[in-house]
Write a protein that holds these residues in place. Structure first.
Motif, short mmCIF file in Angstrom:
data_model
loop_
_atom_site.label_atom_id
_atom_site.label_comp_id
_atom_site.label_asym_id
_atom_site.label_seq_id
_atom_site.Cartn_x
_atom_site.Cartn_y
_atom_site.Cartn_z
N HIS A 50 -8.96 -40.14 3.72
CA HIS A 50 -8.59 -38.99 4.55
C HIS A 50 -9.63 -38.75 5.65
O HIS A 50 -9.27 -38.42 6.79
CB HIS A 50 -8.42 -37.74 3.70
N LEU A 51 -10.89 -38.90 5.32
CA LEU A 51 -11.96 -38.70 6.31
C LEU A 51 -11.86 -39.73 7.44
O LEU A 51 -12.04 -39.38 8.61
CB LEU A 51 -13.31 -38.79 5.61
N ARG A 52 -11.54 -40.98 7.10
CA ARG A 52 -11.35 -42.00 8.14
C ARG A 52 -10.20 -41.63 9.06
O ARG A 52 -10.27 -41.83 10.27
CB ARG A 52 -11.11 -43.38 7.50
N ARG A 53 -9.14 -41.09 8.50
CA ARG A 53 -7.98 -40.68 9.31
C ARG A 53 -8.36 -39.55 10.28
O ARG A 53 -7.98 -39.56 11.44
CB ARG A 53 -6.85 -40.25 8.38
N LEU A 54 -9.12 -38.59 9.79
CA LEU A 54 -9.58 -37.49 10.64
C LEU A 54 -10.52 -38.00 11.73
O LEU A 54 -10.46 -37.56 12.88
CB LEU A 54 -10.28 -36.42 9.81
N ASP A 55 -11.38 -38.94 11.37
CA ASP A 55 -12.32 -39.52 12.33
C ASP A 55 -11.57 -40.29 13.42
O ASP A 55 -11.85 -40.14 14.61
CB ASP A 55 -13.31 -40.43 11.61
N ALA A 56 -10.59 -41.09 13.02
CA ALA A 56 -9.82 -41.88 13.99
C ALA A 56 -9.07 -40.98 14.96
O ALA A 56 -8.86 -41.35 16.12
CB ALA A 56 -8.84 -42.80 13.25
N ALA A 57 -8.68 -39.79 14.51
CA ALA A 57 -7.95 -38.85 15.37
C ALA A 57 -8.90 -38.00 16.22
O ALA A 57 -8.45 -37.18 17.02
CB ALA A 57 -7.06 -37.94 14.52
N GLY A 58 -10.20 -38.16 16.02
CA GLY A 58 -11.17 -37.39 16.81
C GLY A 58 -11.33 -35.96 16.35
O GLY A 58 -11.79 -35.11 17.11
N LEU A 59 -10.98 -35.67 15.10
CA LEU A 59 -11.05 -34.30 14.59
C LEU A 59 -12.36 -34.00 13.86
O LEU A 59 -12.67 -32.85 13.59
CB LEU A 59 -9.86 -34.02 13.67
N VAL A 60 -13.11 -35.07 13.52
CA VAL A 60 -14.43 -34.90 12.92
C VAL A 60 -15.41 -35.79 13.67
O VAL A 60 -15.01 -36.73 14.37
CB VAL A 60 -14.45 -35.25 11.41
N GLU A 61 -16.69 -35.47 13.51
CA GLU A 61 -17.72 -36.29 14.13
C GLU A 61 -18.84 -36.50 13.13
O GLU A 61 -19.08 -35.65 12.26
CB GLU A 61 -18.25 -35.63 15.41
N LEU A 62 -19.52 -37.63 13.25
CA LEU A 62 -20.65 -37.93 12.38
C LEU A 62 -21.79 -36.97 12.72
O LEU A 62 -22.23 -36.88 13.86
CB LEU A 62 -21.10 -39.38 12.58
N ALA A 63 -22.23 -36.21 11.71
CA ALA A 63 -23.29 -35.23 11.92
C ALA A 63 -24.66 -35.86 11.64
O ALA A 63 -25.60 -35.64 12.39
CB ALA A 63 -23.08 -34.02 11.02
N ASP A 64 -24.74 -36.61 10.55
CA ASP A 64 -26.00 -37.27 10.23
C ASP A 64 -25.78 -38.33 9.16
O ASP A 64 -24.75 -38.37 8.50
CB ASP A 64 -27.08 -36.27 9.79
N VAL A 65 -26.78 -39.19 9.04
CA VAL A 65 -26.80 -40.21 7.99
C VAL A 65 -28.13 -40.04 7.29
O VAL A 65 -29.18 -40.02 7.94
CB VAL A 65 -26.68 -41.64 8.57
N ARG A 66 -28.09 -39.89 5.97
CA ARG A 66 -29.34 -39.68 5.25
C ARG A 66 -29.37 -40.53 4.00
O ARG A 66 -28.32 -40.87 3.45
CB ARG A 66 -29.55 -38.21 4.96
#
Length: 176
Positions: A50-66
């Protein structure tokens, strides 16, 4: 009528109740797929899908990688702005997802707490409709701006769904 997938790719991503909930959860704080899975009671694999689908649609953005247990945890946040489309085509898909979330939220309503339930099909002057729509937008914006991360101390979980729109005139009654 054009296919929904070619009309608004964001709508296809939004038209699932789990993805709508994910966007709400990521509004106040970035979350990883694992954190979303725990919060929503779904598998990590399904949350990632689901997160990949939201990312592909431009509805989420990567905030950080830790770093996380020898690996890397990617945390995403909702993209700020009007998330839900107001495009007429495909609105039934979005309304269905909103209705599903509303049913789920009602089942989790805290007993003996204040709430608000309103339904309306009214005839009002255009300027009254514009003013009311503006106030509804301001109220929902205020709630979103006040949002805290899930389970933050001193907060309560709130469900709020607004779907307000101008309707077409019904056909005139048939005379007997």
């Amino acid at each position: 009528m054009a296919a929904v997938s070619t009309t608004d790719p964001r709508l296809r991503a939004l038209a699932h109740p789990v993805r709508l909930r994910m966007l709400s959860l990521m509004w106040s704080a970035p979350l990883s797929a694992a954190a979303l899975a725990r919060e929503l009671g779904i598998s990590h694999a399904l949350a990632s899908q689901h997160l990949r689908r939201l990312d592909a649609a431009g509805l989420v953005e990567l905030a950080d990688v830790r770093p996380n247990r020898g690996g890397r945890e990617r945390r995403y946040r909702s993209v700020r702005g009007p998330l839900l489309t107001d495009q007429r085509e495909g609105q039934a898909l979005l309304a269905e997802a909103l209705a599903r979330n509303l049913l789920d939220r009602v089942a989790e309503r805290a007993p003996d707490t204040a709430g608000l339930t309103i339904d309306a099909e009214l005839w009002v002057a255009p300027e009254q409709w514009a003013a009311a729509r503006s106030r509804l937008h301001a109220i929902m914006t205020e709630l979103h701006e006040a949002a805290q991360p899930p389970h933050a101390p001193g907060t309560v979980r709130v469900g709020a769904t607004v779907l307000a729109f101008e309707m077409t005139d019904p056909p005139p009654p048939v005379e007997d």
